[in-house]
Design a protein around this motif. Structure first.
Motif, PDB file in Angstrom:
ATOM      1  N   GLU A   1      -3.235   3.485  -1.127  1.00  0.00           N
ATOM      2  CA  GLU A   1      -3.646   2.883  -2.395  1.00  0.00           C
ATOM      3  C   GLU A   1      -2.893   1.584  -2.609  1.00  0.00           C
ATOM      4  OE1 GLU A   1      -6.010   4.187  -4.390  1.00  0.00           O
ATOM      5  OE2 GLU A   1      -6.264   5.857  -2.987  1.00  0.00           O
TER       6      GLU A   1
ATOM      7  N   ILE B   1      -0.884  -1.021  -4.551  1.00  0.00           N
ATOM      8  CA  ILE B   1       0.000  -0.957  -5.717  1.00  0.00           C
ATOM      9  C   ILE B   1       0.452  -2.370  -6.060  1.00  0.00           C
ATOM     10  CG2 ILE B   1       0.755   1.402  -5.225  1.00  0.00           C
ATOM     11  CD1 ILE B   1       3.391   0.200  -4.137  1.00  0.00           C
TER      12      ILE B   1
ATOM     13  N   ASP C   1       0.418   5.330   0.258  1.00  0.00           N
ATOM     14  CA  ASP C   1      -0.547   6.396   0.555  1.00  0.00           C
ATOM     15  C   ASP C   1      -1.979   5.869   0.589  1.00  0.00           C
ATOM     16  OD1 ASP C   1       1.331   8.378   0.907  1.00  0.00           O
ATOM     17  OD2 ASP C   1       1.231   9.060  -1.162  1.00  0.00           O
TER      18      ASP C   1
ATOM     19  N   SER D   1       0.850  -1.176   0.000  1.00  0.00           N
ATOM     20  CA  SER D   1       0.000   0.000   0.000  1.00  0.00           C
ATOM     21  C   SER D   1       0.891   1.232   0.000  1.00  0.00           C
ATOM     22  CB  SER D   1      -0.894  -0.013   1.249  1.00  0.00           C
ATOM     23  OG  SER D   1      -1.576   1.213   1.371  1.00  0.00           O
TER      24      SER D   1
END
Length: 92
Positions: free
Chosen positions: A83, A85, A81, A79
């Motif tokens: 989000e 990935i 931030d 993760s």
């Protein structure tokens, strides 16, 4: 858990990197290994509110101008931030 930050504040109430500005180009990397207790992790994040976390028990702190993180397993999640990935090497 690995937390690499380059800014002084991670949010309005999280003084993540006391004394560091964007212009110096360095990262502060916090490493919390599996040996850290839940209490130590909670104390770390509570202390980060006012910048008192820099000497927290169970946390290793490194200064760097760049970093690369390579996963040790073939499957997992990263993760950035908040989000999700792609799982694989990450560098900055």
């Amino acid at each position: 858990m690995i937390w690499a930050c380059q800014t002084t504040y991670a949010s309005h109430d999280l003084y993540s990197n006391p004394g560091v500005g964007l212009v110096n180009g360095s990262y502060t990397i916090f490493v919390m290994r599996s040996t850290i207790t839940r209490l130590q992790m909670i104390q770390f994040f509570l202390a980060a509110e006012n910048g008192q976390h820099m000497d927290s028990d169970g946390v290793e702190i490194y200064k760097a101008t760049a970093y690369r993180i390579e996963p040790l397993t073939e499957r997992g999640s990263f993760s950035l931030d908040g989000e999700l990935i792609p799982y694989g090497p990450v560098q900055s």
